[in-house]
Each structure stands twice: as C-alpha cells, then as structure tokens.
Design a protein around this motif. Structure first.
Motif, short mmCIF file in Angstrom:
data_model
loop_
_atom_site.label_atom_id
_atom_site.label_comp_id
_atom_site.label_asym_id
_atom_site.label_seq_id
_atom_site.Cartn_x
_atom_site.Cartn_y
_atom_site.Cartn_z
N ALA A 7 0.83 -1.21 0.00
CA ALA A 7 0.00 0.00 0.00
C ALA A 7 0.86 1.26 0.00
O ALA A 7 0.62 2.19 -0.78
CB ALA A 7 -0.92 -0.01 1.21
N THR A 8 1.89 1.30 0.86
CA THR A 8 2.79 2.47 0.89
C THR A 8 3.44 2.67 -0.48
O THR A 8 3.53 3.79 -0.98
CB THR A 8 3.87 2.28 1.98
N PHE A 9 3.86 1.58 -1.08
CA PHE A 9 4.53 1.66 -2.38
C PHE A 9 3.56 2.21 -3.44
O PHE A 9 3.94 3.07 -4.25
CB PHE A 9 5.03 0.27 -2.78
N ARG A 10 2.31 1.74 -3.43
CA ARG A 10 1.33 2.23 -4.41
C ARG A 10 1.13 3.74 -4.26
O ARG A 10 1.14 4.47 -5.25
CB ARG A 10 -0.03 1.52 -4.21
N PHE A 11 0.97 4.20 -3.02
CA PHE A 11 0.79 5.64 -2.78
C PHE A 11 2.03 6.43 -3.22
O PHE A 11 1.92 7.53 -3.77
CB PHE A 11 0.50 5.91 -1.30
N ALA A 12 3.21 5.85 -2.99
CA ALA A 12 4.46 6.54 -3.35
C ALA A 12 4.60 6.66 -4.86
O ALA A 12 5.02 7.71 -5.38
CB ALA A 12 5.66 5.79 -2.76
N VAL A 13 4.22 5.62 -5.60
CA VAL A 13 4.30 5.69 -7.07
C VAL A 13 3.30 6.71 -7.59
O VAL A 13 3.59 7.49 -8.51
CB VAL A 13 4.06 4.30 -7.71
N ASP A 14 2.11 6.73 -6.98
CA ASP A 14 1.11 7.75 -7.36
C ASP A 14 1.67 9.15 -7.15
O ASP A 14 1.46 10.05 -7.98
CB ASP A 14 -0.16 7.59 -6.51
N LYS A 15 2.38 9.37 -6.06
CA LYS A 15 2.86 10.71 -5.72
C LYS A 15 4.09 11.12 -6.52
O LYS A 15 4.18 12.25 -7.00
CB LYS A 15 3.18 10.77 -4.21
N PHE A 16 5.06 10.20 -6.68
CA PHE A 16 6.35 10.57 -7.28
C PHE A 16 6.49 10.16 -8.75
O PHE A 16 7.40 10.64 -9.44
CB PHE A 16 7.51 9.96 -6.47
N GLY A 17 5.61 9.27 -9.24
CA GLY A 17 5.69 8.81 -10.62
C GLY A 17 6.71 7.70 -10.80
O GLY A 17 7.65 7.57 -10.01
N VAL A 18 6.54 6.87 -11.84
CA VAL A 18 7.42 5.71 -12.04
C VAL A 18 8.87 6.13 -12.31
O VAL A 18 9.81 5.44 -11.93
CB VAL A 18 6.92 4.78 -13.17
N GLU A 19 9.05 7.31 -12.97
CA GLU A 19 10.41 7.72 -13.33
C GLU A 19 11.29 7.99 -12.10
O GLU A 19 12.53 7.90 -12.18
CB GLU A 19 10.38 8.96 -14.25
#
Length: 687
Positions: free
Chosen positions: A141-153
């Motif tokens: 869950a933390t990882f999903r939120f982090a990708v949403d916030k910072f983007g895959v790049e």
C-alpha cells in the motif's frame, strides 16, 4: 450435529526426507536460494517457491549483488503487510560464507514504523529516493501511494522486489498491477517478484502475457521442498463436512495433542454464528475447563479431560489484549520452544508470512474463496521441525441442507473445496515433462525407468529423484512450437489447471453429469479456457498446452486412485514415499498404449467424486446432485463451434465426418456439435 466423523483425507502425500532442501552451500545458500542466485543478472526475475523455502534470504543475496555489482542505486522491498517486513531485518550473511551482510537502517524499514500506509510513510519513501542509503522495506500500500505521488520515473535505476507477488493482477483495477505494467513499459528498473502461489484466488491473470514473457522464472516445487526436509515426511489435506454448529463438531477433526492453528470463519461466511467471541469461547469449552490467563503471554489456559493444560493464543479478540498475545507469539526467544503455545485461534491473522515451525495442523472452518489463501494457510503447517513427521490441513465445511435457503451457496462452497483439493494435488506432485513417443525416442540420463529399464517398444515413465521430475512418453502428443508455449508447458501447467478446476461448468459436469462424455471437458472446455487465457498462441500451440495440462491432471488423478487402492507391495514406508511415482508407472503399464486420446477419455473429476461420496452423507450428496442437474443446459454456440472444428480435424484424419449414430461417445458428440454449429450459423448467431 453429525453422528460420525466424516474424515477421509482427499490428498495424502509422503516424501523421502533426504535433507537436501535444508543443506547450505559454501555461500550459506540453500538449494532454492542457489538456483535463484544463478539468475541474479536477469532484470526481470520471477521466483516461484513454497512457503518456508527461504525466498526472503534469496532476495537478500540477489539484491546485494545488484547493488554492488550491477550498478543499481537502491533496492525497495515491497511486502503485503507490516508483519512480513520482519523477514527483511538485518542478517549476518558473512557468518555463513557470503561476501556481504544484509543491513536495513531502522528508519527505512517502514513496516516497523507507526502510522498508516499513506501520509508520512510516503514522504519517507521520497526522502529515501533522494538519499544515499541502499535498502528500504515498505508495504504494497505504501509503495502504491508513493508511485502515485512521485511517478514511475522517480524509481529509475533501482531494484523493486515484490514479495507475495500473487497480490498483483493484470486487471486494470489492481493498482499494483497497473504500476508494474508502467515500470515494465518504461524498462528502467529491475524487478524481482516472489510468490508461494502464483495463481490468484479469483482466477485472474497475475501478469499480462506480454509482460510475463519478459520475466525469467525460477521454480522450486513443493515436491523438491518437502522431499528435501529432514523431519516432515507426510502431508495430508482433507475436507470434512458437518451439520449444525461447527464448534460442536470441531473436536472430531481437532486433536488437542497436535500443534494447531484454527482459522474460524469470517463473520460474513455461511458457517459463522455472527459472534466471533462466542465461537472462540465455544471452542475453548469443547477443549476443556478454562484455568485463567497466563499473565506474561496473554494465552488462555485450558485443562483437557486428560489433565493436560493447553496454552491457547486467541487472535480473534481484537481488544487491547490481542497485542500482548501477538507479541508473545513473535518473541524470537521462543521460536525454537515447542512448548511455548499449543493452539492458535485466528480470524484474519496467522496466514501469509506467519512463522510457527511447530504447527502440525492447519484447521480452517468454512470455505475460503481464494486458492492462494488456502496455499498460504497450508504453508503454515509445512515448516520442518525436529520430531514433526506429519502435517495436515483440514477444511471444515457445512453440509448442504435442503431446508437451508442458502443451499446453492453451500453447493458452490462444496465444489470450490474440491477444486482447491484437486489443485493442491498438482502443486504437491513432482513436475511433469511430457515427450511425444516416436521411433527416435530414447532414455535420458538421470531418469530411472523402473525395474526393466527403458523399453524402446513402449511409452516409458522415467523419474529423477534429485529434481523431483517425471519424464513421460505419450503417443500422439503435440509439442509446443513457440518459446512462450514451451514456457507455459514447462512452468505454468498448475496455473492452467487452476483455471480449469475453478471452472464451474467443468467441475459440476465432471462430478454429477451421468451422461458426460469426458472429452466435453478435457477437449472442449479445457480448449476454451486455453484460448481465453492465451489468445496470442496459435491453434497448434494452444492444443499443445491443452494436452500437457490434461495429461498432468489426469495422470495425477489416476496415480492417486492406484495409490489409494493399495499402492505397491513391499516395505510400507518406501511404498508411501514412491506411491505417486509407482501409480503413474502402473497406469502407463496397465494400458495397452499411453496415447493422448486415451488421456482425453478420462474424466478428471472421477476420483474427486469417489472421495466426496465417502465424506458427505448420502442425502446431502443427492441434494447437491439435484441442484446441479436442474441447471443442465444444451450446447452453447461457442461449444458447438469448438466441436465443429474437432469434427473437421476428424474428417482430415479419417476421410469421413463423425457419425451421429456412432457407438463412440466422443465421435457422436462431435457430430452433434457440427450439426448445432450449422444451425447456429443459419440463425446468425456468429458474427
């Protein structure tokens, strides 16, 4: 309450206990870890290995190499829940021969940090990405939120390791699966995915085929794992039916002398009384007289009629008391103490990643809709431990009752439990490698072909005890042509079988259709499932996958029947260790010729019905049969089309169309399908 214990294990497998899976090499790696480490250079790596085989440590070895020798900046370890984060605490790997230790700065194991998965933890991921530290551990869950916030790049040039990978799905609604697809499309990260059960419980694809093709797969089978143990030699899996309240019947399956995890049903389940606290109290009352609570651990103390005091951990009561019980179970000082606790009662806990090596019996009340969840629960009982020679999984299910409004739900649960049992048999069996029998066929080094050795004049069954692999020659077998079809036949047959045994039409007809032509399931139904699952394969490769999957399923079922009928003569322990191998060999010898047509003529659910008839009362069995018979339908346009294609193939091979008056049931079925296809076409039912 039932009158007698309906306890016929549907699966019972025995292993050789050769100790190989627990022995380490010079680097401190067990066989599975060594196998995975050999592929450490792959940018996309999928590790399929059972619970307790050492996947966490395998990842440590691989991650350290990627950070030190492959130029990656950082490693991010992603786990499904906070408790599993403990598997990635510091490990002194150099002590066992490796060239580096595994260290995670406490502030970067976000699973140990307070707070929810969003908010501050997501900001911590951002701080980690901007810093110089090497390893971070967080939840999915933390990882999903982090990708949403910072983007895959933001994750470029890093390793992303996903533990319990079966939580991912190719469904667009699955956020983790969506992010994973974006990472693969960008192709700037390395991904290591690890799972003990690759199929998802809802029968959805884990990865899109184009993404899956990029992964290099390391498979370590249940057979290799359990066969290589030092102590555990037998695993039984069974489903048991009861009527009335399950707590009244639980002692017919629960043996207080066995170390047991009891998973009670969800409050929404049919089996639940809707009062989880009272259910636990009822189980404790059935076990004996309550003596109080241990002040140090919070465990309930219960004196059995035999005078023994049981220590019972209640993880169902979600008041503040549970934290003390949970902490006592995790106490590292007690990990090797067999007497620390006797029975654990849980609802949503003590499944994935829960490590209690002494567990001998995983008892689950109520059907679990997820096959993955069942595999994870079974994994709690399959740890190796001194003095533990047998483990078992029991699923206690309410018998269908005609007076119950939810009879159709009960029937569905029964069918799903059988599907789970069939699939577990495949998961626990040795790996199958099928070869077409032809004049140039010959023996392969490392395989034992039985007492007479390899016979060039018949279809042979070879077995390699070191790799736990069958090699079986089948006449008329179609071989896969493409790399992807070969990969599926080699790596993914269990995933194909999972989709088949979960198919409602297949299991209903296979168990209860007295007029069934087996090829309706083995050829038509399985053929449709393969086409839907692998649309990118051409027809010949789809047929190759179908044949390999049905051969694996049916040979396991036939071998089980032979083993249950008495197996082989001689030393009983040796016989148990080789019962499945001997069963496959005997089936191959008993038929005049092992060809694919013969395998297609076997109903894959025939043996399951025989066990169901022993475990369920006659009245309940009749009710299930009646409920399913009432739903029987005629041919669908898709089925007619598939049968018409088979009829065309029949004509090419034999020079005539199948006859509607044939005495061969399959030929007659093809003729009916071809006629229905023409009718549907005239009606404009095909685009």
């Amino acid at each position: 309450m039932t009158d007698k214990k309906k306890s016929v294990p549907s699966v019972s497998v025995s292993y050789a206990r050769n100790g190989s899976s627990t022995r380490a090499n010079a680097f401190g790696m067990r066989p599975m870890q060594e196998r995975a480490y050999e592929r450490r250079g792959e940018p996309y790596l999928l590790i399929k290995s059972p619970p307790a085989s050492g996947k966490s440590r395998a990842l440590m070895f691989i991650a350290l190499d990627k950070l030190n020798n492959q130029g990656l900046k950082q490693a991010i370890i992603v786990v499904p829940e906070k408790s599993i984060g403990a598997s990635f605490h510091d490990e002194p790997l150099t002590k066992f021969g490796f060239w580096a230790d595994w260290t995670v700065a406490p502030k970067w194991n976000l699973c140990d940090a307070p707070g929810n998965d969003n908010g501050g933890k997501v900001n911590s991921v951002g701080a980690f990405l901007d810093g110089g530290d090497k390893v971070l551990v967080c939840t999915h869950a933390t990882f999903r939120f982090a990708v949403d916030k910072f983007g895959v790049e933001a994750f470029d040039d890093r390793l992303i390791a996903i533990d319990e990978f079966h939580h991912v799905s190719a469904n667009p609604d699955n956020k983790l699966g969506l992010h994973l697809g974006e990472f693969i499309a960008r192709d700037k990260v390395h991904i290591v995915a690890m799972t003990g059960s690759y199929f998802r419980g809802d029968a959805e694809a884990v990865l899109a085929p184009r993404d899956e093709a990029k992964f290099d797969t390391v498979t370590y089978t249940y057979y290799e794992q359990l066969n290589g143990y030092e102590y555990l030699k037998q695993l039984d899996i069974g489903y048991f039916f009861y009527s009335g309240s399950y707590a009244d019947d639980i002692l017919k399956v629960l043996d207080p002398a066995e170390k047991t995890i009891v998973h009670i049903p969800s409050v929404n389940a049919r089996e639940s009384t809707k009062d989880k606290i009272k259910e636990v109290e009822h189980i404790i009352e059935e076990l004996g007289a309550w003596q109080g609570v241990d002040p140090a651990t919070g465990f309930q103390l219960v004196k059995t009629p035999a005078g023994r005091v049981l220590k019972i951990a209640d993880l169902v009561d979600d008041s503040a008391k549970r934290d003390r019980v949970s902490a006592a179970l995790k106490d590292p000082a007690q990990k090797n103490n067999r007497d620390h606790v006797d029975i654990i009662i849980a609802l949503g806990m003590a499944k994935e990643g829960f490590d209690w090596i002494w567990c001998e019996h995983a008892l689950t009340v109520g059907y679990r809709s997820s096959l993955t969840e069942i595999v994870q629960i079974i994994g709690r009982a399959t740890r190796d431990a001194p003095g533990k020679t047998r483990a078992r999984f029991s699923n206690l299910i309410a018998q269908p009752d005609a007076a119950d409004e939810a009879v159709s739900e009960a029937v569905n649960d029964t069918l799903k439990a059988i599907a789970a049992s069939l699939l577990m048999e495949q998961v626990l069996a040795p790996r199958f490698e099928f070869k077409p029998k032809n004049p140039t066929s010959g023996p392969v080094e490392g395989f034992d072909y039985g007492d007479g050795g390899y016979d060039p004049n018949k279809c042979n069954v070879g077995f390699n005890g070191d790799t736990g692999q069958f090699q079986i020659e089948i006449k008329g077998l179609t071989e896969p042509k493409s790399k992807e079809a070969a990969r599926i036949c080699h790596e993914d047959l269990n995933e194909v079988i999972a989709a088949f045994v979960q198919d409602k039409t297949a299991i209903e007809r296979g168990l209860f259709d007295e007029e069934l032509v087996p090829e309706d399931l083995t050829v038509v139904r399985m053929g449709k499932i393969i086409k839907d699952k692998y649309p990118e394969l051409d027809e010949e490769d789809q047929e190759a996958v179908r044949q390999h999957a049905i051969a694996a399923l049916n040979l396991t079922q036939q071998a089980k029947q032979i083993a249950l009928e008495g197996g082989a003569a001689g030393d009983p322990e040796q016989s148990a260790n080789t019962a499945l191998i001997d069963g496959v060999r005997r089936f191959a010898m008993d038929v005049r010729e092992l060809d694919i047509d013969l395998i297609d003529r076997i109903n894959p659910f025939g043996e399951a019905y025989a066990i169901l008839a022993k475990t369920m009362s006659e009245d309940s069995l009749k009710q299930v049969q009646a409920a399913i018979s009432a739903k029987r339908t005629s041919l669908t346009p898709d089925e007619a089309k598939e049968l018409a294609l088979r009829a065309f193939k029949f004509k090419k091979e034999r020079g005539r169309l199948p006859s509607i008056s044939s005495t061969d049931a399959w030929e007659k079925r093809m003729a009916e399908g071809a006629a229905a296809f023409v009718r549907f076409k005239d009606e404009g039912r095909y685009d």
